[in-house]
Design a protein around this motif. Sequence first.
Motif, PDB file in Angstrom:
ATOM      1  N   ASP A 180     -15.858 -25.961 -27.827  1.00  0.00           N
ATOM      2  CA  ASP A 180     -14.958 -27.019 -28.305  1.00  0.00           C
ATOM      3  C   ASP A 180     -15.357 -27.536 -29.686  1.00  0.00           C
ATOM      4  O   ASP A 180     -14.504 -27.746 -30.558  1.00  0.00           O
ATOM      5  N   TYR A 181     -16.645 -27.728 -29.883  1.00  0.00           N
ATOM      6  CA  TYR A 181     -17.124 -28.245 -31.164  1.00  0.00           C
ATOM      7  C   TYR A 181     -16.895 -27.221 -32.276  1.00  0.00           C
ATOM      8  O   TYR A 181     -16.466 -27.573 -33.383  1.00  0.00           O
ATOM      9  N   LEU A 182     -17.148 -25.956 -32.001  1.00  0.00           N
ATOM     10  CA  LEU A 182     -16.957 -24.913 -33.005  1.00  0.00           C
ATOM     11  C   LEU A 182     -15.483 -24.770 -33.375  1.00  0.00           C
ATOM     12  O   LEU A 182     -15.149 -24.598 -34.545  1.00  0.00           O
ATOM     13  N   VAL A 183     -14.610 -24.847 -32.400  1.00  0.00           N
ATOM     14  CA  VAL A 183     -13.167 -24.772 -32.674  1.00  0.00           C
ATOM     15  C   VAL A 183     -12.760 -25.935 -33.589  1.00  0.00           C
ATOM     16  O   VAL A 183     -12.000 -25.753 -34.538  1.00  0.00           O
ATOM     17  N   ALA A 184     -13.278 -27.132 -33.315  1.00  0.00           N
ATOM     18  CA  ALA A 184     -12.986 -28.295 -34.158  1.00  0.00           C
ATOM     19  C   ALA A 184     -13.560 -28.112 -35.567  1.00  0.00           C
ATOM     20  O   ALA A 184     -12.891 -28.435 -36.561  1.00  0.00           O
ATOM     21  N   LEU A 185     -14.770 -27.589 -35.665  1.00  0.00           N
ATOM     22  CA  LEU A 185     -15.367 -27.331 -36.975  1.00  0.00           C
ATOM     23  C   LEU A 185     -14.532 -26.317 -37.765  1.00  0.00           C
ATOM     24  O   LEU A 185     -14.313 -26.479 -38.970  1.00  0.00           O
ATOM     25  N   ALA A 186     -14.072 -25.287 -37.086  1.00  0.00           N
ATOM     26  CA  ALA A 186     -13.273 -24.247 -37.746  1.00  0.00           C
ATOM     27  C   ALA A 186     -11.951 -24.814 -38.248  1.00  0.00           C
ATOM     28  O   ALA A 186     -11.493 -24.476 -39.343  1.00  0.00           O
ATOM     29  N   ARG A 187     -11.337 -25.678 -37.464  1.00  0.00           N
ATOM     30  CA  ARG A 187     -10.078 -26.306 -37.889  1.00  0.00           C
ATOM     31  C   ARG A 187     -10.344 -27.219 -39.092  1.00  0.00           C
ATOM     32  O   ARG A 187      -9.582 -27.228 -40.055  1.00  0.00           O
ATOM     33  N   THR A 188     -11.435 -27.941 -39.051  1.00  0.00           N
ATOM     34  CA  THR A 188     -11.807 -28.813 -40.167  1.00  0.00           C
ATOM     35  C   THR A 188     -12.062 -27.981 -41.420  1.00  0.00           C
ATOM     36  O   THR A 188     -11.592 -28.313 -42.513  1.00  0.00           O
ATOM     37  N   PHE A 189     -12.788 -26.890 -41.264  1.00  0.00           N
ATOM     38  CA  PHE A 189     -13.052 -25.964 -42.365  1.00  0.00           C
ATOM     39  C   PHE A 189     -11.741 -25.476 -42.980  1.00  0.00           C
ATOM     40  O   PHE A 189     -11.570 -25.494 -44.205  1.00  0.00           O
ATOM     41  N   ALA A 190     -10.794 -25.072 -42.139  1.00  0.00           N
ATOM     42  CA  ALA A 190      -9.500 -24.595 -42.632  1.00  0.00           C
ATOM     43  C   ALA A 190      -8.747 -25.703 -43.370  1.00  0.00           C
ATOM     44  O   ALA A 190      -8.136 -25.461 -44.415  1.00  0.00           O
ATOM     45  N   ASN A 191      -8.792 -26.915 -42.841  1.00  0.00           N
ATOM     46  CA  ASN A 191      -8.119 -28.037 -43.492  1.00  0.00           C
ATOM     47  C   ASN A 191      -8.691 -28.307 -44.878  1.00  0.00           C
ATOM     48  O   ASN A 191      -7.955 -28.598 -45.821  1.00  0.00           O
ATOM     49  N   VAL A 192     -10.003 -28.179 -45.008  1.00  0.00           N
ATOM     50  CA  VAL A 192     -10.653 -28.393 -46.297  1.00  0.00           C
ATOM     51  C   VAL A 192     -10.267 -27.272 -47.265  1.00  0.00           C
ATOM     52  O   VAL A 192      -9.877 -27.532 -48.413  1.00  0.00           O
ATOM     53  N   GLU A 193     -10.354 -26.039 -46.824  1.00  0.00           N
ATOM     54  CA  GLU A 193     -10.079 -24.886 -47.690  1.00  0.00           C
ATOM     55  C   GLU A 193      -8.625 -24.780 -48.111  1.00  0.00           C
ATOM     56  O   GLU A 193      -8.330 -24.526 -49.271  1.00  0.00           O
ATOM     57  N   PHE A 194      -7.721 -24.936 -47.164  1.00  0.00           N
ATOM     58  CA  PHE A 194      -6.319 -24.646 -47.434  1.00  0.00           C
ATOM     59  C   PHE A 194      -5.482 -25.858 -47.812  1.00  0.00           C
ATOM     60  O   PHE A 194      -4.463 -25.718 -48.479  1.00  0.00           O
ATOM     61  N   MET A 195      -5.889 -27.039 -47.374  1.00  0.00           N
ATOM     62  CA  MET A 195      -5.075 -28.217 -47.655  1.00  0.00           C
ATOM     63  C   MET A 195      -5.794 -29.265 -48.486  1.00  0.00           C
ATOM     64  O   MET A 195      -5.232 -30.302 -48.809  1.00  0.00           O
ATOM     65  N   GLY A 196      -7.054 -29.007 -48.800  1.00  0.00           N
ATOM     66  CA  GLY A 196      -7.801 -29.932 -49.632  1.00  0.00           C
ATOM     67  C   GLY A 196      -8.169 -31.240 -48.948  1.00  0.00           C
ATOM     68  O   GLY A 196      -8.415 -32.233 -49.615  1.00  0.00           O
ATOM     69  N   CYS A 197      -8.201 -31.232 -47.626  1.00  0.00           N
ATOM     70  CA  CYS A 197      -8.557 -32.448 -46.890  1.00  0.00           C
ATOM     71  C   CYS A 197     -10.001 -32.846 -47.188  1.00  0.00           C
ATOM     72  O   CYS A 197     -10.834 -31.994 -47.477  1.00  0.00           O
ATOM     73  N   VAL A 198     -10.267 -34.132 -47.108  1.00  0.00           N
ATOM     74  CA  VAL A 198     -11.601 -34.659 -47.327  1.00  0.00           C
ATOM     75  C   VAL A 198     -11.983 -35.479 -46.102  1.00  0.00           C
ATOM     76  O   VAL A 198     -11.187 -36.260 -45.600  1.00  0.00           O
ATOM     77  N   TYR A 199     -13.195 -35.273 -45.640  1.00  0.00           N
ATOM     78  CA  TYR A 199     -13.711 -35.945 -44.452  1.00  0.00           C
ATOM     79  C   TYR A 199     -14.945 -36.752 -44.837  1.00  0.00           C
ATOM     80  O   TYR A 199     -15.429 -36.651 -45.968  1.00  0.00           O
ATOM     81  N   PRO A 200     -15.490 -37.531 -43.908  1.00  0.00           N
ATOM     82  CA  PRO A 200     -16.721 -38.269 -44.224  1.00  0.00           C
ATOM     83  C   PRO A 200     -17.809 -37.328 -44.748  1.00  0.00           C
ATOM     84  O   PRO A 200     -17.841 -36.134 -44.414  1.00  0.00           O
ATOM     85  N   ALA A 201     -18.695 -37.867 -45.564  1.00  0.00           N
ATOM     86  CA  ALA A 201     -19.706 -37.061 -46.258  1.00  0.00           C
ATOM     87  C   ALA A 201     -20.507 -36.169 -45.321  1.00  0.00           C
ATOM     88  O   ALA A 201     -20.741 -34.993 -45.633  1.00  0.00           O
TER      89      ALA A 201
END
Length: 114
Positions: free
Chosen positions: A41-62
């Motif tokens: 579950d955690y890895l799937v969430a990390l992968a989705r976060t990674f994709a959001n950063v790469e493809f949509m330029g999302c920014v998350y907490p440091a």
Amino acid sequence: MTQTYPTNWDVDKYKDDTEPEQHWELRKEFMEVHKGKFSEDYLVALARTFANVEFMGCVYPAAVMIRISELSKDVAHKYREIKKTKLQRTFVTASSAAESKAKRKSDPGPTRRN
């Protein structure tokens, strides 16, 4: 001792039918590279976060951005190199576009002399 997690789960079950193939391939590679290092579950969430950063330029907490950066440096290298050579979109405000168009109409351009 480093904790390990089960690796007998299918990464492909997390493919989203609406996501572009390039996005899925990169997200899938991220999960495959790190499978066993985190819970599913955690890895799937990390992968989705990674994709959001790469493809949509999302920014998350440091702390999240640092973790994603560390985990993605090898996975995203090829994608980032390809991205550098692609055309980048530039967005302008409607008012800037209208102003630019108005200037073009009022400017007669260079005069030609024979």
